[in-house]
Design a protein around this motif. Structure first.
Motif, short mmCIF file in Angstrom:
data_model
loop_
_atom_site.label_atom_id
_atom_site.label_comp_id
_atom_site.label_asym_id
_atom_site.label_seq_id
_atom_site.Cartn_x
_atom_site.Cartn_y
_atom_site.Cartn_z
N SER A 98 0.86 -1.19 0.00
CA SER A 98 0.00 0.00 0.00
C SER A 98 0.89 1.23 0.00
N PHE A 99 0.44 2.31 -0.66
CA PHE A 99 1.34 3.45 -0.80
C PHE A 99 0.62 4.74 -1.13
N GLN A 100 1.39 5.83 -1.00
CA GLN A 100 1.05 7.15 -1.51
C GLN A 100 2.03 7.44 -2.65
N LEU A 101 1.51 7.78 -3.83
CA LEU A 101 2.35 7.97 -5.01
C LEU A 101 2.09 9.34 -5.61
N HIS A 102 3.17 10.05 -5.93
CA HIS A 102 3.08 11.35 -6.60
C HIS A 102 3.73 11.24 -7.97
N VAL A 103 2.98 11.63 -9.01
CA VAL A 103 3.47 11.58 -10.39
C VAL A 103 3.09 12.87 -11.08
N GLU A 104 4.02 13.46 -11.81
CA GLU A 104 3.72 14.62 -12.65
C GLU A 104 3.91 14.21 -14.11
N PHE A 105 2.97 14.61 -14.97
CA PHE A 105 3.03 14.19 -16.37
C PHE A 105 2.50 15.29 -17.28
N SER A 106 2.94 15.23 -18.54
CA SER A 106 2.53 16.21 -19.54
C SER A 106 2.26 15.49 -20.85
N THR A 107 1.10 15.76 -21.45
CA THR A 107 0.81 15.18 -22.77
C THR A 107 1.43 16.06 -23.85
N PRO A 108 1.83 15.48 -24.98
CA PRO A 108 2.52 16.27 -26.02
C PRO A 108 1.61 17.26 -26.72
N LEU A 109 2.22 18.27 -27.32
CA LEU A 109 1.45 19.33 -27.98
C LEU A 109 0.66 18.84 -29.17
N ASP A 110 1.05 17.71 -29.76
CA ASP A 110 0.33 17.19 -30.93
C ASP A 110 -0.77 16.20 -30.55
N SER A 111 -1.17 16.18 -29.28
CA SER A 111 -2.18 15.22 -28.83
C SER A 111 -3.48 15.34 -29.63
N LYS A 112 -3.93 16.58 -29.83
CA LYS A 112 -5.20 16.77 -30.55
C LYS A 112 -5.09 16.25 -31.98
N LYS A 113 -3.95 16.50 -32.61
CA LYS A 113 -3.74 16.04 -33.98
C LYS A 113 -3.76 14.51 -34.05
N MET A 114 -3.18 13.87 -33.04
CA MET A 114 -3.13 12.41 -33.03
C MET A 114 -4.50 11.81 -32.78
N GLY A 115 -5.31 12.48 -31.93
CA GLY A 115 -6.66 12.00 -31.65
C GLY A 115 -6.68 10.64 -30.97
N TYR A 116 -7.83 9.98 -31.07
CA TYR A 116 -7.97 8.65 -30.47
C TYR A 116 -7.37 7.61 -31.41
N PRO A 117 -6.60 6.60 -30.93
CA PRO A 117 -6.41 6.24 -29.53
C PRO A 117 -5.10 6.74 -28.92
N ASN A 118 -4.27 7.46 -29.69
CA ASN A 118 -2.93 7.78 -29.21
C ASN A 118 -2.77 9.20 -28.69
N GLY A 119 -3.83 9.95 -28.53
CA GLY A 119 -3.73 11.34 -28.12
C GLY A 119 -3.34 11.51 -26.68
N GLY A 120 -2.03 11.49 -26.42
CA GLY A 120 -1.56 11.63 -25.05
C GLY A 120 -1.78 10.38 -24.23
N ASN A 121 -1.85 9.24 -24.88
CA ASN A 121 -2.20 7.99 -24.20
C ASN A 121 -1.01 7.41 -23.44
N SER A 122 -1.22 7.14 -22.18
CA SER A 122 -0.26 6.46 -21.32
C SER A 122 -1.04 5.98 -20.10
N GLY A 123 -0.34 5.62 -19.06
CA GLY A 123 -1.04 5.19 -17.85
C GLY A 123 -0.07 4.88 -16.75
N VAL A 124 -0.55 4.99 -15.51
CA VAL A 124 0.22 4.62 -14.32
C VAL A 124 -0.39 3.32 -13.80
N PHE A 125 0.40 2.25 -13.81
CA PHE A 125 -0.09 0.96 -13.36
C PHE A 125 0.37 0.69 -11.94
N LEU A 126 -0.59 0.49 -11.05
CA LEU A 126 -0.33 0.21 -9.64
C LEU A 126 -0.17 -1.30 -9.49
#
Length: 249
Positions: A98-126
């Motif tokens: 069990s934990f407390q986790l701090h993460v800072e992230f930024s999606t790229p400027l071309d996210s809108k252009k990429m659209g779904y499914p790759n528009g800033g797509n990532s994830g934090v897996f616990l």
């Protein structure tokens, strides 16, 4: 231990002395154990004194490739780690309960252009199993199903609010995770729970995780130790991360 002490104190109130015990404040005072001392950070988002630093901009020593445990291949630039296309998922070498986790992230400027499914797509897996989704969900402009947008437990719950910042700006996740517990026969004794703040806004409140994330199908639990790594997904979009720390509870 603290819960047991409180229960004993309450039992003493109910069994010994009855109304007479309520006439002195000492009846309900518990003096031990004292909480451990933790020095808070001097800057917002900084790591407290008991945190494990997973990334501070200087290197990827805490990380490895998930697939083969090879040295981490992501790019480190200007104090950030970047999910370069084709480099694959990273996971921490260390595992946590069990934990407390701090993460800072930024999606790229071309996210809108990429659209779904790759528009800033990532994830934090616990524990490498339960995904807190990252996606360019700013202003709900890139269409995606609501239980797959930023802040969701992927395909399990819709976040209570969308507090995502613009592409190129730095977002924060503060994640509070309670690890699941299993019985000797492999069945679930208590499921995992998660609370998440995005940019200081509560978006998930003690949500009961339904099991390991599934893109297709229904999530379920499979027995494991109740400890696991933190993993960061590479999903065709060069999402950046910085200032990652964790406190095991």
């Amino acid at each position: 231990m603290q819960k047991i002490i409180c229960q004993l104190a309450l039992a003493a109130i109910s069994l010994g002395g009855f109304a007479q015990n309520f006439k002195v404040p000492e009846t309900t005072e518990v003096w031990e154990p004292k909480p451990k001392l933790v020095v808070p950070a001097k800057t917002p988002g900084g790591a407290p004194s008991d945190a494990v630093i997973l990334f501070d901009g200087s290197g990827l020593d805490a990380w490895q490739q998930t697939k083969d445990k090879a040295p981490a291949k992501w790019l480190v630039k200007d104090g950030a780690m970047i999910a370069k296309n084709g480099t694959g998922e990273l996971r921490t070498k260390q595992e946590f309960g069990s934990f407390q986790l701090h993460v800072e992230f930024s999606t790229p400027l071309d996210s809108k252009k990429m659209g779904y499914p790759n528009g800033g797509n990532s994830g934090v897996f616990l524990h490498g199993k339960y995904e807190i989704q990252i996606f360019d969900s700013y202003n709900n402009e890139v269409p995606i199903y609501a239980n797959g947008q930023a802040g969701s437990v992927y395909k399990q719950v819709i976040p209570m609010a969308n507090s995502m910042l613009k592409p190129g700006e730095w977002n924060t996740y503060d994640i509070f995770f309670t690890a699941p517990k299993f019985r000797y026969n492999g069945s679930v004794e208590t499921p995992a729970y998660v609370t998440v703040l995005m940019n200081g806004v509560l978006i998930l409140n003690h949500f009961e995780i339904q099991g390991t994330i599934q893109y297709i199908g229904i999530p379920s639990y499979q027995y494991y130790s109740g400890k696991g790594p933190i993993a960061l997904q590479e999903h065709g979009s060069e999402v950046s991360f910085r200032n990652i720390w964790i406190r095991e509870l």
